[in-house]
Design a protein around this motif. Structure first.
Motif, PDB file in Angstrom:
ATOM      1  N   ILE A 155       0.836  -1.201   0.000  1.00  0.00           N
ATOM      2  CA  ILE A 155       0.000   0.000   0.000  1.00  0.00           C
ATOM      3  C   ILE A 155       0.872   1.253   0.000  1.00  0.00           C
ATOM      4  O   ILE A 155       0.743   2.115  -0.864  1.00  0.00           O
ATOM      5  CB  ILE A 155      -0.956  -0.014   1.205  1.00  0.00           C
ATOM      6  N   THR A 156       1.712   1.362   0.990  1.00  0.00           N
ATOM      7  CA  THR A 156       2.658   2.479   1.060  1.00  0.00           C
ATOM      8  C   THR A 156       4.020   1.898   1.423  1.00  0.00           C
ATOM      9  O   THR A 156       4.115   1.107   2.359  1.00  0.00           O
ATOM     10  CB  THR A 156       2.259   3.511   2.136  1.00  0.00           C
ATOM     11  N   PRO A 157       5.053   2.261   0.711  1.00  0.00           N
ATOM     12  CA  PRO A 157       6.377   1.690   0.985  1.00  0.00           C
ATOM     13  C   PRO A 157       6.816   1.910   2.438  1.00  0.00           C
ATOM     14  O   PRO A 157       6.595   2.968   3.016  1.00  0.00           O
ATOM     15  CB  PRO A 157       7.295   2.444   0.033  1.00  0.00           C
ATOM     16  N   LEU A 158       7.408   0.877   3.003  1.00  0.00           N
ATOM     17  CA  LEU A 158       7.915   0.967   4.370  1.00  0.00           C
ATOM     18  C   LEU A 158       9.164   1.839   4.408  1.00  0.00           C
ATOM     19  O   LEU A 158       9.891   1.930   3.422  1.00  0.00           O
ATOM     20  CB  LEU A 158       8.267  -0.435   4.887  1.00  0.00           C
ATOM     21  N   GLU A 159       9.398   2.451   5.567  1.00  0.00           N
ATOM     22  CA  GLU A 159      10.629   3.228   5.727  1.00  0.00           C
ATOM     23  C   GLU A 159      11.844   2.314   5.661  1.00  0.00           C
ATOM     24  O   GLU A 159      12.882   2.681   5.129  1.00  0.00           O
ATOM     25  CB  GLU A 159      10.623   3.951   7.076  1.00  0.00           C
ATOM     26  N   ASN A 160      11.695   1.109   6.227  1.00  0.00           N
ATOM     27  CA  ASN A 160      12.807   0.165   6.265  1.00  0.00           C
ATOM     28  C   ASN A 160      12.328  -1.169   5.678  1.00  0.00           C
ATOM     29  O   ASN A 160      11.916  -2.064   6.408  1.00  0.00           O
ATOM     30  CB  ASN A 160      13.282  -0.010   7.714  1.00  0.00           C
ATOM     31  N   PRO A 161      12.365  -1.334   4.349  1.00  0.00           N
ATOM     32  CA  PRO A 161      11.876  -2.568   3.739  1.00  0.00           C
ATOM     33  C   PRO A 161      12.707  -3.805   4.085  1.00  0.00           C
ATOM     34  O   PRO A 161      12.266  -4.924   3.856  1.00  0.00           O
ATOM     35  CB  PRO A 161      11.908  -2.286   2.243  1.00  0.00           C
TER      36      PRO A 161
ATOM     37  N   VAL B 102      12.329 -10.582   9.165  1.00  0.00           N
ATOM     38  CA  VAL B 102      11.235 -11.409   9.691  1.00  0.00           C
ATOM     39  C   VAL B 102      11.208 -12.752   8.971  1.00  0.00           C
ATOM     40  O   VAL B 102      11.017 -13.801   9.589  1.00  0.00           O
ATOM     41  CB  VAL B 102       9.882 -10.676   9.556  1.00  0.00           C
ATOM     42  N   ARG B 103      11.420 -12.728   7.651  1.00  0.00           N
ATOM     43  CA  ARG B 103      11.440 -13.973   6.884  1.00  0.00           C
ATOM     44  C   ARG B 103      12.554 -14.905   7.363  1.00  0.00           C
ATOM     45  O   ARG B 103      12.357 -16.121   7.479  1.00  0.00           O
ATOM     46  CB  ARG B 103      11.616 -13.623   5.402  1.00  0.00           C
ATOM     47  N   ARG B 104      13.693 -14.350   7.680  1.00  0.00           N
ATOM     48  CA  ARG B 104      14.815 -15.172   8.167  1.00  0.00           C
ATOM     49  C   ARG B 104      14.540 -15.712   9.564  1.00  0.00           C
ATOM     50  O   ARG B 104      14.918 -16.843   9.877  1.00  0.00           O
ATOM     51  CB  ARG B 104      16.103 -14.360   8.156  1.00  0.00           C
ATOM     52  N   ASP B 105      13.889 -14.915  10.416  1.00  0.00           N
ATOM     53  CA  ASP B 105      13.512 -15.393  11.743  1.00  0.00           C
ATOM     54  C   ASP B 105      12.547 -16.572  11.629  1.00  0.00           C
ATOM     55  O   ASP B 105      12.663 -17.554  12.364  1.00  0.00           O
ATOM     56  CB  ASP B 105      12.873 -14.280  12.575  1.00  0.00           C
TER      57      ASP B 105
END
Length: 64
Positions: free
Chosen positions: A34-40, A46-49
């Protein structure tokens, strides 16, 4: 989350955190679309966790 922290958790706690992380990942992806994250790079972390948690769960399953 470090691998040592993950290994210290009990299996039910780990499964609960995994569910939370998956939900968090879905929310991050939706927000980013929706709106780009400040820190993509948060998505990558999170995917690695999630991968680490699944790895530890699988190791425990095979060691039974």
């Amino acid at each position: 989350m470090k691998i040592n922290e993950i290994k210290e958790l009990s299996t039910p706690d780990l499964e609960e955190r995994l569910e939370g992380a998956v939900a968090n990942l879905q929310q991050l992806k939706l927000n980013h679309a929706i709106t780009p994250l400040e820190n993509p790079s948060q998505i990558k972390l999170v995917r690695r966790d999630i991968a680490r948690m699944k790895t530890v769960l699988r190791q425990r399953e095979l060691n039974k």
